[in-house]
Design a protein around this motif. Structure first.
Motif, PDB file in Angstrom:
ATOM      1  N   VAL A  67       0.771  -1.242   0.117  1.00 13.67           N
ATOM      2  CA  VAL A  67      -0.018   0.086  -0.056  1.00 13.67           C
ATOM      3  C   VAL A  67       0.860   1.437  -0.094  1.00 13.67           C
ATOM      4  O   VAL A  67       0.690   2.203  -0.756  1.00 13.67           O
ATOM      5  CB  VAL A  67      -0.999  -0.106   1.321  1.00 13.67           C
ATOM      6  N   TRP A  68       1.994   1.376   0.877  1.00 12.81           N
ATOM      7  CA  TRP A  68       2.769   2.254   0.829  1.00 12.81           C
ATOM      8  C   TRP A  68       3.461   2.567  -0.671  1.00 12.81           C
ATOM      9  O   TRP A  68       3.608   3.770  -1.031  1.00 12.81           O
ATOM     10  CB  TRP A  68       4.033   2.104   1.792  1.00 12.81           C
ATOM     11  N   MET A  69       3.812   1.497  -1.240  1.00 16.56           N
ATOM     12  CA  MET A  69       4.741   1.679  -2.522  1.00 16.56           C
ATOM     13  C   MET A  69       3.677   2.153  -3.518  1.00 16.56           C
ATOM     14  O   MET A  69       3.947   3.038  -4.271  1.00 16.56           O
ATOM     15  CB  MET A  69       5.115   0.082  -2.859  1.00 16.56           C
ATOM     16  N   ALA A  70       2.358   1.670  -3.375  1.00 15.66           N
ATOM     17  CA  ALA A  70       1.348   2.146  -4.416  1.00 15.66           C
ATOM     18  C   ALA A  70       0.966   3.709  -4.346  1.00 15.66           C
ATOM     19  O   ALA A  70       0.807   4.457  -5.112  1.00 15.66           O
ATOM     20  CB  ALA A  70       0.075   1.408  -4.100  1.00 15.66           C
ATOM     21  N   ASN A  71       0.837   4.170  -2.884  1.00 17.85           N
ATOM     22  CA  ASN A  71       0.379   5.331  -2.433  1.00 17.85           C
ATOM     23  C   ASN A  71       1.661   6.231  -3.282  1.00 17.85           C
ATOM     24  O   ASN A  71       1.641   7.630  -3.506  1.00 17.85           O
ATOM     25  CB  ASN A  71       0.291   5.522  -1.000  1.00 17.85           C
ATOM     26  N   THR A  72       2.912   5.896  -3.089  1.00 17.24           N
ATOM     27  CA  THR A  72       4.277   6.519  -3.751  1.00 17.24           C
ATOM     28  C   THR A  72       4.061   6.983  -5.028  1.00 17.24           C
ATOM     29  O   THR A  72       4.104   7.763  -5.458  1.00 17.24           O
ATOM     30  CB  THR A  72       5.485   5.759  -3.174  1.00 17.24           C
ATOM     31  N   LEU A  73       3.747   5.866  -5.866  1.00 16.87           N
ATOM     32  CA  LEU A  73       3.276   5.999  -7.469  1.00 16.87           C
ATOM     33  C   LEU A  73       2.305   6.794  -7.550  1.00 16.87           C
ATOM     34  O   LEU A  73       2.506   7.642  -8.491  1.00 16.87           O
ATOM     35  CB  LEU A  73       3.124   4.471  -7.915  1.00 16.87           C
ATOM     36  N   ILE A  74       1.395   6.707  -6.977  1.00 14.01           N
ATOM     37  CA  ILE A  74       0.221   7.768  -7.039  1.00 14.01           C
ATOM     38  C   ILE A  74       0.719   9.037  -6.614  1.00 14.01           C
ATOM     39  O   ILE A  74       0.349  10.019  -7.727  1.00 14.01           O
ATOM     40  CB  ILE A  74      -1.046   7.434  -5.970  1.00 14.01           C
ATOM     41  N   GLU A  75       1.627   9.336  -5.982  1.00 18.22           N
ATOM     42  CA  GLU A  75       2.064  10.822  -5.492  1.00 18.22           C
ATOM     43  C   GLU A  75       3.011  11.277  -6.517  1.00 18.22           C
ATOM     44  O   GLU A  75       3.043  12.323  -6.793  1.00 18.22           O
ATOM     45  CB  GLU A  75       2.642  10.632  -3.923  1.00 18.22           C
ATOM     46  N   GLU A  76       3.664  10.218  -7.217  1.00 18.13           N
ATOM     47  CA  GLU A  76       4.411  10.542  -8.276  1.00 18.13           C
ATOM     48  C   GLU A  76       3.931  10.896  -9.399  1.00 18.13           C
ATOM     49  O   GLU A  76       4.741  11.127 -10.436  1.00 18.13           O
ATOM     50  CB  GLU A  76       5.781   9.542  -8.209  1.00 18.13           C
ATOM     51  N   GLY A  77       2.620  10.697  -9.494  1.00 15.26           N
ATOM     52  CA  GLY A  77       1.883  10.879 -10.852  1.00 15.26           C
ATOM     53  C   GLY A  77       1.909   9.786 -11.814  1.00 15.26           C
ATOM     54  O   GLY A  77       1.382   9.865 -12.973  1.00 15.26           O
ATOM     55  N   LEU A  78       2.458   8.739 -11.399  1.00 14.05           N
ATOM     56  CA  LEU A  78       2.655   7.297 -12.330  1.00 14.05           C
ATOM     57  C   LEU A  78       1.415   6.663 -12.136  1.00 14.05           C
ATOM     58  O   LEU A  78       0.885   5.880 -13.264  1.00 14.05           O
ATOM     59  CB  LEU A  78       3.624   6.533 -11.921  1.00 14.05           C
ATOM     60  N   ILE A  79       0.459   6.814 -11.431  1.00 14.79           N
ATOM     61  CA  ILE A  79      -0.873   6.224 -11.290  1.00 14.79           C
ATOM     62  C   ILE A  79      -1.899   7.372 -11.105  1.00 14.79           C
ATOM     63  O   ILE A  79      -1.813   7.947 -10.214  1.00 14.79           O
ATOM     64  CB  ILE A  79      -1.026   5.233 -10.237  1.00 14.79           C
ATOM     65  N   GLU A  80      -3.119   7.504 -12.039  1.00 16.46           N
ATOM     66  CA  GLU A  80      -4.203   8.569 -11.847  1.00 16.46           C
ATOM     67  C   GLU A  80      -5.034   8.194 -10.800  1.00 16.46           C
ATOM     68  O   GLU A  80      -5.256   7.221 -10.261  1.00 16.46           O
ATOM     69  CB  GLU A  80      -4.515   8.694 -13.162  1.00 16.46           C
ATOM     70  N   THR A  81      -5.521   8.988 -10.348  1.00 14.73           N
ATOM     71  CA  THR A  81      -6.388   9.162  -9.326  1.00 14.73           C
ATOM     72  C   THR A  81      -8.107   9.311  -9.790  1.00 14.73           C
ATOM     73  O   THR A  81      -8.082   9.927 -10.706  1.00 14.73           O
ATOM     74  CB  THR A  81      -5.979  10.013  -8.200  1.00 14.73           C
ATOM     75  N   PRO A  82      -8.838   8.788  -9.235  1.00 15.50           N
ATOM     76  CA  PRO A  82      -8.950   8.005  -8.075  1.00 15.50           C
ATOM     77  C   PRO A  82      -8.342   6.509  -8.458  1.00 15.50           C
ATOM     78  O   PRO A  82      -8.752   6.174  -9.433  1.00 15.50           O
ATOM     79  CB  PRO A  82     -10.229   7.844  -7.637  1.00 15.50           C
ATOM     80  N   ALA A  83      -7.406   5.993  -7.540  1.00 14.92           N
ATOM     81  CA  ALA A  83      -6.860   4.688  -7.975  1.00 14.92           C
ATOM     82  C   ALA A  83      -7.950   3.640  -7.534  1.00 14.92           C
ATOM     83  O   ALA A  83      -8.573   3.954  -6.803  1.00 14.92           O
ATOM     84  CB  ALA A  83      -5.645   4.449  -7.079  1.00 14.92           C
ATOM     85  N   MET A  84      -7.551   2.412  -8.104  1.00 13.15           N
ATOM     86  CA  MET A  84      -8.427   1.247  -7.816  1.00 13.15           C
ATOM     87  C   MET A  84      -7.422   0.130  -7.270  1.00 13.15           C
ATOM     88  O   MET A  84      -6.283  -0.068  -7.942  1.00 13.15           O
ATOM     89  CB  MET A  84      -8.867   0.821  -9.359  1.00 13.15           C
ATOM     90  N   PHE A  85      -7.667  -0.146  -5.870  1.00 14.46           N
ATOM     91  CA  PHE A  85      -6.936  -1.344  -5.383  1.00 14.46           C
ATOM     92  C   PHE A  85      -7.786  -2.600  -5.319  1.00 14.46           C
ATOM     93  O   PHE A  85      -8.941  -2.578  -5.359  1.00 14.46           O
ATOM     94  CB  PHE A  85      -6.698  -0.756  -3.934  1.00 14.46           C
TER      95      PHE A  85
END
Length: 293
Positions: free
Chosen positions: A170-188
């Motif tokens: 989850v921490w890693m995924a949130n990092t990718l989101i914050e870096e703009g590599l995964i668009e929001t809203p994210a899907m887990f």
């Protein structure tokens, strides 16, 4: 609590279930038919692995994925396709030379892990967001590999379903989101009960849910006998659900399941809890997906 629930069905997986169940889908035709049957039973999303048609072992060949996708799309049955991108990270150290991969190792480049996604452009593909010990082997997906994979998935316009097996993921995924590599809203997708990740219980699922990036949606599943309890738990915690033969081969004690019967049972649980099962069109709207042609 989520009262408008999306059901996903993981129809075959990559595990050693062939021989333990009389009807694990193996060939592309069987896997496509399993997706279609799951959709008719109420699944809005079909999660797809492929297998070697001769041996039944896990595979990741592009032509196998292509045949599954083409058969499903030609069937006239509407279902959201979610292709796995988790293959190609299995490492089993050789006992004599542990820096080398022994039997059971399947390591691939980022490009090879995603070749079928780039070529076929499903609506969703998975992104297994971190390395972990997995039963007797290790699954390897480093931060740099994940950054590369997330960028490729974003560039081809496919929506990543972020699979998380423990809190570090989850921490890693949130990092990718914050870096703009995964668009929001994210899907887990919260993956519960897989050795040696998060256990299939309310404490672990709640902790993972509470740490997801703000505004994210989630689904969850449990393996084996915890599959149906986790359906109820995910719904009560505000999520969507996943069932299927990838995660559980039993409907009741001593009774083998089918994908169709597991979806039917999940839909019964959802309705008994006062919920409604969404179809694929409603699922696309809820998850902000764009239907592929």
């Amino acid at each position: 609590m989520n009262r408008d629930v999306i059901v996903s069905c993981a129809v075959t997986g990559a595990g050693d279930t062939v021989g333990k169940h009389p009807a694990i889908p193996i060939t592309p035709e069987q896997i496509a038919q399993a997706c279609i049957q799951a959709a008719k039973a109420g699944a809005a999303i079909a999660h797809v692995h492929v297998r070697d048609p001769q041996t039944g072992k896990a595979a990741r060949a592009l032509h196998l994925y292509r045949e599954v996708v083409e058969r499903v799309r030609a069937s006239g049955v509407d279902v959201v396709l979610n292709l796995t991108a988790g293959m190609g990270g299995d490492f089993v150290p050789d006992p004599a030379e542990p820096w080398r991969g022994g039997p059971g190792t399947d390591m691939a480049s980022v490009e090879d892990r995603l070749s079928h996604v780039v070529e076929l452009r499903p609506e969703i593909c998975t992104l297994d967001c971190g390395s972990m010990n997995y039963a007797q082997s290790a699954y390897v997906s480093t931060p740099d590999q994940l950054r590369q994979m997330a960028k490729i998935i974003k560039d081809v316009g496919v929506r990543p379903e972020i699979e998380v097996f423990e809190l570090g993921h989850v921490w890693m995924a949130n990092t990718l989101i914050e870096e703009g590599l995964i668009e929001t809203p994210a899907m887990f997708q919260l993956c519960m009960g897989i050795p040696f990740g998060a256990p299939a219980d309310i404490r672990a699922m709640t902790a993972m849910r509470d740490l997801l990036h703000p505004g994210s949606s989630f689904a969850a599943f449990g393996i084996g006998r915890m599959q149906l309890p986790m359906v109820a738990q995910a719904m009560l915690l505000g999520g969507n659900v996943r069932v299927g033969l990838e995660d559980n081969i039993w409907l009741d004690k001593g009774i083998h399941a089918s994908n169709e019967s597991l979806v039917t049972r999940a839909c019964e649980v959802i309705r008994l809890l006062g919920g409604r099962v969404l179809g694929p069109a409603e699922a696309r709207e809820k998850l902000r997906l764009t239907k592929q042609r």
